[in-house]
Scaffold this active site. Structure first.
Site, PDB file in Angstrom:
ATOM      1  N   GLY A  36      -3.721  -4.835   7.754  1.00 51.85           N
ATOM      2  CA  GLY A  36      -2.966  -3.602   7.721  1.00 51.85           C
ATOM      3  C   GLY A  36      -3.808  -2.475   7.147  1.00 51.85           C
ATOM      4  O   GLY A  36      -4.853  -2.695   6.548  1.00 51.85           O
ATOM      5  N   GLY A  37      -3.354  -1.240   7.350  1.00 54.04           N
ATOM      6  CA  GLY A  37      -4.033  -0.093   6.771  1.00 54.04           C
ATOM      7  C   GLY A  37      -4.920   0.638   7.758  1.00 54.04           C
ATOM      8  O   GLY A  37      -4.882   0.401   8.969  1.00 54.04           O
ATOM      9  N   TYR A  95      -8.905   3.090   7.721  1.00 61.20           N
ATOM     10  CA  TYR A  95     -10.328   2.820   7.534  1.00 61.20           C
ATOM     11  C   TYR A  95     -10.662   2.563   6.067  1.00 61.20           C
ATOM     12  O   TYR A  95     -10.144   3.230   5.167  1.00 61.20           O
ATOM     13  CB  TYR A  95     -11.183   3.998   8.020  1.00 61.20           C
ATOM     14  CG  TYR A  95     -11.321   4.072   9.506  1.00 61.20           C
ATOM     15  CD1 TYR A  95     -12.150   3.197  10.198  1.00 61.20           C
ATOM     16  CD2 TYR A  95     -10.611   5.015  10.237  1.00 61.20           C
ATOM     17  CE1 TYR A  95     -12.275   3.262  11.576  1.00 61.20           C
ATOM     18  CE2 TYR A  95     -10.728   5.098  11.614  1.00 61.20           C
ATOM     19  CZ  TYR A  95     -11.562   4.212  12.275  1.00 61.20           C
ATOM     20  OH  TYR A  95     -11.674   4.277  13.643  1.00 61.20           O
ATOM     21  N   THR A  96     -11.552   1.605   5.849  1.00 68.34           N
ATOM     22  CA  THR A  96     -12.029   1.280   4.512  1.00 68.34           C
ATOM     23  C   THR A  96     -13.533   1.069   4.577  1.00 68.34           C
ATOM     24  O   THR A  96     -14.059   0.606   5.585  1.00 68.34           O
ATOM     25  CB  THR A  96     -11.355  -0.004   3.978  1.00 68.34           C
ATOM     26  OG1 THR A  96      -9.941   0.207   3.884  1.00 68.34           O
ATOM     27  CG2 THR A  96     -11.859  -0.369   2.594  1.00 68.34           C
ATOM     28  N   TYR A  97     -14.215   1.416   3.503  1.00 66.04           N
ATOM     29  CA  TYR A  97     -15.646   1.141   3.385  1.00 66.04           C
ATOM     30  C   TYR A  97     -15.868  -0.074   2.496  1.00 66.04           C
ATOM     31  O   TYR A  97     -15.211  -0.232   1.464  1.00 66.04           O
ATOM     32  CB  TYR A  97     -16.371   2.346   2.770  1.00 66.04           C
ATOM     33  CG  TYR A  97     -17.774   2.017   2.307  1.00 66.04           C
ATOM     34  CD1 TYR A  97     -18.816   1.888   3.225  1.00 66.04           C
ATOM     35  CD2 TYR A  97     -18.055   1.809   0.957  1.00 66.04           C
ATOM     36  CE1 TYR A  97     -20.101   1.556   2.807  1.00 66.04           C
ATOM     37  CE2 TYR A  97     -19.334   1.493   0.528  1.00 66.04           C
ATOM     38  CZ  TYR A  97     -20.356   1.361   1.462  1.00 66.04           C
ATOM     39  OH  TYR A  97     -21.617   1.025   1.049  1.00 66.04           O
ATOM     40  N   HIS A  98     -16.797  -0.933   2.891  1.00 66.01           N
ATOM     41  CA  HIS A  98     -17.274  -2.014   2.032  1.00 66.01           C
ATOM     42  C   HIS A  98     -18.788  -1.920   1.958  1.00 66.01           C
ATOM     43  O   HIS A  98     -19.449  -1.582   2.962  1.00 66.01           O
ATOM     44  CB  HIS A  98     -16.897  -3.386   2.591  1.00 66.01           C
ATOM     45  CG  HIS A  98     -15.433  -3.669   2.567  1.00 66.01           C
ATOM     46  ND1 HIS A  98     -14.652  -3.450   1.451  1.00 66.01           N
ATOM     47  CD2 HIS A  98     -14.599  -4.161   3.517  1.00 66.01           C
ATOM     48  CE1 HIS A  98     -13.399  -3.792   1.721  1.00 66.01           C
ATOM     49  NE2 HIS A  98     -13.338  -4.217   2.969  1.00 66.01           N
ATOM     50  N   ALA A 134      -9.162  -0.897  -3.250  1.00 63.47           N
ATOM     51  CA  ALA A 134      -8.462  -0.890  -1.961  1.00 63.47           C
ATOM     52  C   ALA A 134      -7.737  -2.217  -1.763  1.00 63.47           C
ATOM     53  O   ALA A 134      -8.241  -3.267  -2.163  1.00 63.47           O
ATOM     54  CB  ALA A 134      -9.460  -0.667  -0.822  1.00 63.47           C
ATOM     55  N   GLY A 157      -7.535  -9.114   1.362  1.00 65.23           N
ATOM     56  CA  GLY A 157      -7.269  -9.073  -0.073  1.00 65.23           C
ATOM     57  C   GLY A 157      -7.531  -7.706  -0.654  1.00 65.23           C
ATOM     58  O   GLY A 157      -6.908  -6.727  -0.259  1.00 65.23           O
ATOM     59  N   CYS A 166      -8.518   5.185   3.831  1.00 62.23           N
ATOM     60  CA  CYS A 166      -7.098   4.866   3.961  1.00 62.23           C
ATOM     61  C   CYS A 166      -6.274   6.055   4.462  1.00 62.23           C
ATOM     62  O   CYS A 166      -5.066   6.113   4.255  1.00 62.23           O
ATOM     63  CB  CYS A 166      -6.522   4.332   2.652  1.00 62.23           C
ATOM     64  SG  CYS A 166      -7.358   2.834   2.079  1.00 62.23           S
TER      65      CYS A 166
END
Length: 227
Positions: free
Chosen positions: A78-79, A81-84, A149, A162, A180
């Protein structure tokens, strides 16, 4: 190299000492999720770090991808865009909620609480913010900023994905996306807050609170009552 331990309840704890490419981790998570659901594998909590990558959740909007300077991977969680990337501690949680309270909202709430409680060990006040996913804190300029996040997927009542906490990442890497989908707030890290820590120290603090996190999954999250 991985360090493998066992948490109470015969949960596998895996700590990867070298960065794991996101696509590789996603494939392994997907396979393990199905195996847990089929009763063919142990539950898993996996501590790791990724090379730089932007991941797209199921609600990702193309307009939020400002500068795709790193690989972009559809995550299935879910959600948005995220950066890792390096300096960010990622924790994937693959648990069978059929053995617990079968409460998706309660699971997310417990994850948030696990991070918030651990941040207090480093002198950082984390909090939830209504309408904004993730873990928030006061940045060095006094404004609210995201330090962690949250993104999950639940298949057949088995969780995957997670949370990720910014320990000492390059915060400039976040500028390639609208994290996000929230434009008006920035991101921060333990290092930016002058609370930097090595992963081993963060991991130890997080694991000291693992029993409380797992215990919280045994009861359903209370329903919110209107004000």
């Amino acid at each position: 190299m991985n360090t493998i331990q066992t948490l109470p309840g015969d949960i596998e704890l895996r700590i990867s000492r070298e960065p794991v490419p996101y696509r590789e981790a996603l494939a392994e998570m997907t396979e393990r999720n199905a195996a847990i659901a089929a009763g063919e594998a142990r539950e898993l909590i996996w501590f790791l770090e990724h090379p730089p990558v932007y991941t797209a959740g199921t609600s990702a909007a193309v307009s939020d991808l400002l500068d795709p300077r790193f690989e972009v991977v559809e995550a299935g969680r879910g959600g948005r865009y995220t950066y890792h990337g390096p300096g960010q501690r990622v924790v994937y949680v693959l648990l069978d909620l059929r053995k617990r309270a079968r409460d998706a909202r309660g699971f997310v709430h417990a994850l948030e609480g696990w991070v918030i409680d651990t941040l207090t060990d480093f002198g950082v006040e984390g909090f939830r913010s209504e309408g904004r996913i993730g873990i928030w804190t006061k940045d060095i300029d006094g404004r609210e900023a995201k330090i962690g996040a949250i993104g999950v997927r639940i298949r057949k009542w088995v969780t995957m994905h997670g949370f990720a906490v910014n320990i000492h990442p390059d915060l400039a890497h976040f500028t390639g996306i609208v994290p996000c989908g929230i434009e008006e707030f920035g991101v921060t890290s333990l290092k930016r807050l002058n609370k930097d820590a090595e992963f081993d120290v963060w991991d130890k603090a997080l694991l000291a609170r693992a029993d409380a996190f797992l215990g919280a999954l045994e009861t359903r999250c209370p329903k919110e009552t209107p004000a």
